[in-house]
Write a protein that holds these residues in place. Sequence first.
Motif, PDB file in Angstrom:
ATOM      1  N   TRP A 133       0.760  -1.189   0.005  1.00 27.15           N
ATOM      2  CA  TRP A 133      -0.007  -0.071  -0.081  1.00 27.15           C
ATOM      3  C   TRP A 133       0.865   1.217  -0.021  1.00 27.15           C
ATOM      4  O   TRP A 133       1.374   1.737   1.049  1.00 27.15           O
ATOM      5  N   PRO A 134       1.539   1.736  -1.226  1.00 28.72           N
ATOM      6  CA  PRO A 134       2.208   2.868  -0.986  1.00 28.72           C
ATOM      7  C   PRO A 134       1.573   4.079  -0.464  1.00 28.72           C
ATOM      8  O   PRO A 134       0.421   4.330  -0.819  1.00 28.72           O
ATOM      9  N   GLU A 135       2.508   4.835  -0.046  1.00 26.96           N
ATOM     10  CA  GLU A 135       1.954   6.426   0.399  1.00 26.96           C
ATOM     11  C   GLU A 135       1.825   7.162  -0.903  1.00 26.96           C
ATOM     12  O   GLU A 135       2.813   7.131  -1.786  1.00 26.96           O
ATOM     13  N   VAL A 136       0.808   7.927  -0.842  1.00 25.84           N
ATOM     14  CA  VAL A 136       0.565   9.067  -1.789  1.00 25.84           C
ATOM     15  C   VAL A 136       0.392  10.284  -1.606  1.00 25.84           C
ATOM     16  O   VAL A 136       0.362  10.629  -0.292  1.00 25.84           O
ATOM     17  N   ALA A 137       0.484  11.470  -2.502  1.00 26.72           N
ATOM     18  CA  ALA A 137       0.407  12.647  -1.962  1.00 26.72           C
ATOM     19  C   ALA A 137      -0.987  13.075  -1.241  1.00 26.72           C
ATOM     20  O   ALA A 137      -2.063  12.379  -1.727  1.00 26.72           O
ATOM     21  N   ILE A 138      -0.994  13.997  -0.296  1.00 30.99           N
ATOM     22  CA  ILE A 138      -2.167  14.359   0.262  1.00 30.99           C
ATOM     23  C   ILE A 138      -2.992  15.077  -0.872  1.00 30.99           C
ATOM     24  O   ILE A 138      -2.616  15.593  -1.810  1.00 30.99           O
ATOM     25  N   LEU A 139      -4.332  15.177  -0.499  1.00 32.26           N
ATOM     26  CA  LEU A 139      -5.328  15.799  -1.294  1.00 32.26           C
ATOM     27  C   LEU A 139      -5.057  17.416  -1.369  1.00 32.26           C
ATOM     28  O   LEU A 139      -5.182  17.883  -0.183  1.00 32.26           O
ATOM     29  N   PRO A 140      -5.005  18.197  -2.347  1.00 30.03           N
ATOM     30  CA  PRO A 140      -5.057  19.680  -2.031  1.00 30.03           C
ATOM     31  C   PRO A 140      -5.953  20.323  -1.455  1.00 30.03           C
ATOM     32  O   PRO A 140      -5.789  21.277  -0.666  1.00 30.03           O
ATOM     33  N   SER A 141      -7.176  19.737  -1.454  1.00 31.83           N
ATOM     34  CA  SER A 141      -8.359  20.397  -0.866  1.00 31.83           C
ATOM     35  C   SER A 141      -8.478  19.997   0.677  1.00 31.83           C
ATOM     36  O   SER A 141      -9.539  20.498   1.544  1.00 31.83           O
ATOM     37  N   TYR A 142      -7.596  19.031   1.153  1.00 31.99           N
ATOM     38  CA  TYR A 142      -7.452  18.403   2.709  1.00 31.99           C
ATOM     39  C   TYR A 142      -6.452  18.954   3.261  1.00 31.99           C
ATOM     40  O   TYR A 142      -6.487  18.915   4.623  1.00 31.99           O
ATOM     41  N   GLY A 143      -5.103  19.137   2.636  1.00 24.94           N
ATOM     42  CA  GLY A 143      -4.125  19.699   3.419  1.00 24.94           C
ATOM     43  C   GLY A 143      -3.377  18.687   4.256  1.00 24.94           C
ATOM     44  O   GLY A 143      -2.375  18.707   4.814  1.00 24.94           O
ATOM     45  N   ARG A 144      -3.921  17.341   4.362  1.00 22.86           N
ATOM     46  CA  ARG A 144      -3.439  16.285   5.017  1.00 22.86           C
ATOM     47  C   ARG A 144      -4.217  15.081   4.874  1.00 22.86           C
ATOM     48  O   ARG A 144      -5.346  15.262   4.256  1.00 22.86           O
ATOM     49  N   GLY A 145      -3.821  13.936   5.438  1.00 20.62           N
ATOM     50  CA  GLY A 145      -4.695  12.791   5.330  1.00 20.62           C
ATOM     51  C   GLY A 145      -5.638  13.037   6.292  1.00 20.62           C
ATOM     52  O   GLY A 145      -5.662  13.677   7.267  1.00 20.62           O
ATOM     53  N   ARG A 146      -6.832  12.187   6.032  1.00 20.82           N
ATOM     54  CA  ARG A 146      -8.053  12.591   6.947  1.00 20.82           C
ATOM     55  C   ARG A 146      -7.684  11.850   8.352  1.00 20.82           C
ATOM     56  O   ARG A 146      -8.349  12.426   9.298  1.00 20.82           O
ATOM     57  N   ASP A 147      -7.201  10.934   8.469  1.00 19.52           N
ATOM     58  CA  ASP A 147      -7.032  10.079   9.704  1.00 19.52           C
ATOM     59  C   ASP A 147      -5.756  10.756  10.275  1.00 19.52           C
ATOM     60  O   ASP A 147      -5.643  10.716  11.561  1.00 19.52           O
TER      61      ASP A 147
END
Length: 482
Positions: A133-147
Amino acid sequence: MENLCPNLKSRNSQVIEMISTTFLLLGLALCLHVAECTPKTTPLDNIVFSALNCRKHSAVLTDFGGVGDGKTSNTKAFASAINKLSGLASDGGAMLIVPPGKWLTGSFNLTSHFTLYIHKDAVLLGSQDESEWPEVAILPSYGRGRDAPGRLSSLIFGTNLTDIVVTGGNGTIDGQGAPWWKKFRNGELNVTRPYLIQILFSNQVQISNLTLVNSPSWNVHTIYCSDVVIQWMTVLAPIDSPNTDGINPDSCTNTRIEDCYIVSGDDCIAVKSGWDQYGNKVGMPTQQLVIRRLTCISPDSATIALGSEMSGGIQDVRIEDITAINTQSGVRIKTAVGRGAFVRDIYVRRMFMKTMKYVFWMTGSYGEHPDNGFDPKALPEIKRINYRDIVAENVTYSARLDGITNDPFTGICISNVTITLTEKPKKLQWNCTNVEGVTSNVTPPACDLLPEKKPMECPFPEDRLPIEDVKLKSCSIASTVA
């Protein structure tokens, strides 16, 4: 092919009818530099299914070393297959068939002009090996991972795609989420858990005719997408599993979600558009969304939630023919100071609910934030929220409607609602603060902030959204021999 609207109760039998004959394994020898592929000698009974577009070429996962024993990793087989099939995008596109068997895999990426077809007797199993499960870039409209600060790729992942179909004969995707739920509860993760299907920055997206079970977190997440059809999905998760939202359209335009059955530990459908200042900056609303013929069971969450991450805005949402059973609330609005943006022009009609905590619930203090950088002056605008033609039985509270001080929720309209209460209902049935609107023909009567108006119906648009007129094609794979 016309998109028919059958009753959800007959879903399984109709799916079986759609898959007209038993599927036998087919291999197609794939040649990337010739116009067509040469079929192997293995015959294949016809598969018939509905899709946005049909494909000229097809192949089977076993052609690329796939092993369906439930133990062997197929992550490399999926990657190899999709990489080679991507070369056929300009020549009619390609389809990858996942045949009967148990196919253990980690995350893999989709490609454009492509169909992933999961046979009715196939099960995709999410790998328990975190290295897959590779780590991917954060979503620009969230600024970080949700958890947590980072985030992991989803099981089925795609970005910057055009014309992508993930479908099947009601085949199963099992995320095997229990170890992830345990680690999340124990605070052992510094990354956001994987989702089962996530599509980003894409258009012409179809996700249909699948059964999703035990997702590590959200099940289906479409974000920054347009022209999306999600239908005939069964989503199942233990009702105490954390954050196992069913379907989350997020900063998407022109989306149709219909004929789905969801049992969840969180919201059955959560409509989103980014989180606080990050969502404000990206500024991509979820709009032109239709949700219909949904059945939801979620004792601790909403049938459909608007928010709480709604900082790009949510508008023009049409919700109809919804059944909620043993669910915490109906169509709920979740927002807070710091979100900014808007939730407006929401239309809900023909809902049946049984054994509910709340029928109507709006929350202006859903205040979880990604960090301390949010603007405390960013107030959300909540207006023109319309509900009509609702029957609810065995209800504890009719409504809890909490706007924001100096930022009331306005233009609320509720008409033709009949609520019968549980044997031990709460004494205060309509708890309202900082809201404005009207009601008509509502039982029990609403609060003073929503006064009774002469007989009227709350509006529901008569026009059709563009996505409603998108018709699926009838696609098939003919039996062939070399």
